[in-house]
Design an enzyme around this catalytic site. Sequence first.
Site, PDB file in Angstrom:
ATOM      1  N   LYS A 178      42.413  20.852  -2.836  1.00 52.83           N
ATOM      2  CA  LYS A 178      43.784  21.157  -3.230  1.00 52.83           C
ATOM      3  C   LYS A 178      43.775  21.598  -4.699  1.00 52.83           C
ATOM      4  O   LYS A 178      43.871  20.793  -5.609  1.00 52.83           O
ATOM      5  CB  LYS A 178      44.671  19.918  -3.037  1.00 52.83           C
ATOM      6  CG  LYS A 178      46.185  20.209  -2.912  1.00 52.83           C
ATOM      7  CD  LYS A 178      46.845  20.643  -4.201  1.00 52.83           C
ATOM      8  CE  LYS A 178      46.890  19.555  -5.256  1.00 52.83           C
ATOM      9  NZ  LYS A 178      47.538  20.070  -6.514  1.00 52.83           N
ATOM     10  N   GLU A 252      38.132  10.749 -12.072  1.00 49.42           N
ATOM     11  CA  GLU A 252      37.638  11.165 -13.389  1.00 49.42           C
ATOM     12  C   GLU A 252      38.874  11.530 -14.189  1.00 49.42           C
ATOM     13  O   GLU A 252      39.536  12.529 -13.915  1.00 49.42           O
ATOM     14  CB  GLU A 252      36.656  12.335 -13.243  1.00 49.42           C
ATOM     15  CG  GLU A 252      35.764  12.546 -14.455  1.00 49.42           C
ATOM     16  CD  GLU A 252      36.454  13.318 -15.560  1.00 49.42           C
ATOM     17  OE1 GLU A 252      36.882  12.666 -16.545  1.00 49.42           O
ATOM     18  OE2 GLU A 252      36.569  14.538 -15.447  1.00 49.42           O
ATOM     19  N   CYS A 286      38.723  16.927 -21.145  1.00 48.02           N
ATOM     20  CA  CYS A 286      38.808  15.465 -21.147  1.00 48.02           C
ATOM     21  C   CYS A 286      37.756  14.833 -22.045  1.00 48.02           C
ATOM     22  O   CYS A 286      37.951  13.723 -22.545  1.00 48.02           O
ATOM     23  CB  CYS A 286      38.677  14.928 -19.728  1.00 48.02           C
ATOM     24  SG  CYS A 286      37.148  15.392 -18.895  1.00 48.02           S
ATOM     25  N   GLU A 386      46.030  10.938 -25.496  1.00 49.21           N
ATOM     26  CA  GLU A 386      45.345  12.203 -25.229  1.00 49.21           C
ATOM     27  C   GLU A 386      46.319  13.357 -25.424  1.00 49.21           C
ATOM     28  O   GLU A 386      47.327  13.472 -24.725  1.00 49.21           O
ATOM     29  CB  GLU A 386      44.777  12.213 -23.817  1.00 49.21           C
ATOM     30  CG  GLU A 386      43.907  13.417 -23.530  1.00 49.21           C
ATOM     31  CD  GLU A 386      43.233  13.351 -22.169  1.00 49.21           C
ATOM     32  OE1 GLU A 386      42.081  13.787 -22.060  1.00 49.21           O
ATOM     33  OE2 GLU A 386      43.863  12.852 -21.209  1.00 49.21           O
TER      34      GLU A 386
END
Length: 484
Positions: A178, A252, A286, A386
């Site tokens: 997806k 993750e 990331c 973040e």
Amino acid sequence: MTLDRDALFIGGAWAKPATDAVLEVVSPHSEEVVARVPEGSAADIDAAVAAARRAFDEGPWPRMSPAERIDVVQNLSGLYAARLEEMATVISTEMGSPISFASLAQAPAPWMQIEAFLAIAREFPWESIRPGALGPEVMVRHEPVGVVAAIPPWNVPQFTVISKLVPALLAGCTVVVKPAPESPLDCYVLAEILGEAGVPEGVVSIVAGGREVGEHLVRHPGVDKVAFTGSTAAGRRIGAICGEQLKRVSLELGGKSAAIVLDDADVAATIEGLKFIGLMNSGQACVAQTRVLVSRAMHDDFATALAEAVAAMKVGDPLDPASEIGPMVARRQQERVEGYIGIGQQEGAKLLTGGPGRPDGLDRGWYVRPTVFAAVDNRMRIAQEEIFGPVLSVIPYDDVDDAVRIANDSAYGLAGTVWTTDQDAGVDVARRVRTGTFGVNTYTMDFAAPFGGYKESGVGREFGPEGLAQYTELKSVYLASPEM
């Protein structure tokens, strides 16, 4: 050449979508629509999972020998290698990654993953015999986990698709991918490659869509495992659903990684390294090392030198090979990053370069100015949350113990580095920082080694034998001799 598409890749074949809904892919540089593709619906997901379920329960793929599956994935590797330039250009076009980075990492790194997983699969202990503690020998088998839902993000779309798809295929799983709605185009190239590679009918489907379609896939009773890369918030949601269903899951997630600069570091080499590992993919990574920890004695000079280097980086059209920083993927991301720059100023951090506002000479596109803050307190939001953009925070420390404490003072634990001319001292720091990956005077993801995070950076590992094992279930078969 148009990038528009009018079909979905379901069960290894092109299929008419269940609805007329369309995803418009908008260039982050021009803010213009560059492609229109079908938006997958719950009905399309149902069809994809049904095809994957049939292929797993009844088809040949899980019942092939590992060597036979390796041959098919080797075909995939060769076909993928032939289209690296096209893949890099498509990814730059759809999500704004600088073509320099796309040509270095967005396209070649997935192909390198395929080759690495092939080498691992050839040596993997698919079936082994060990002595039993109670007498009879025991056969230990790695069997495929089943139907896998693979959900990648928009920032490194092929990198994160291949890290799930290829080990799943080698293990004998079937897969429904997806893609993110911002970056569906690269997966159309992948679908064409899969169609040529000899992957059997039903084994792979690709259905792009938004959050609701993704949740439908995660919740689907025909899915045995979910493999997700994305935000920690979304990972919590997916983990909770999988926990309710006792469904296998690997996550993750985010990071807020620290680069620790020791006093004996080569300053010029360190700054060159930090420009890449802090600002790769325009900061939309990331593993980006966005907290730069420097001793109080070095802080002012180092922060100034880093800011000068960042200020000299070229910001512009991602398809221009000279561009080092491209746009953010979407307006919402541009606004998010600018919001954090404002927060940093409000919190009292010292702005050395960048700041709010569009970069000079760019009157359109979702660009932000590469920004360096100094004198940052690790308790500030810009040091804890973040940002996912080109914003670096220089944080002073008292001594090495303090640097390690600051590095570990985070909800995340994904990556990190230490910069020093004393490798032994660097390795000592590496042992003390609680992250899943760490570099001494460098940072890379080696596909022979496990990648993943501690704490809120995720669950499970990708790459290496450990990453392949994530797509298997272990079975113990107890072997008694015939005379018993």
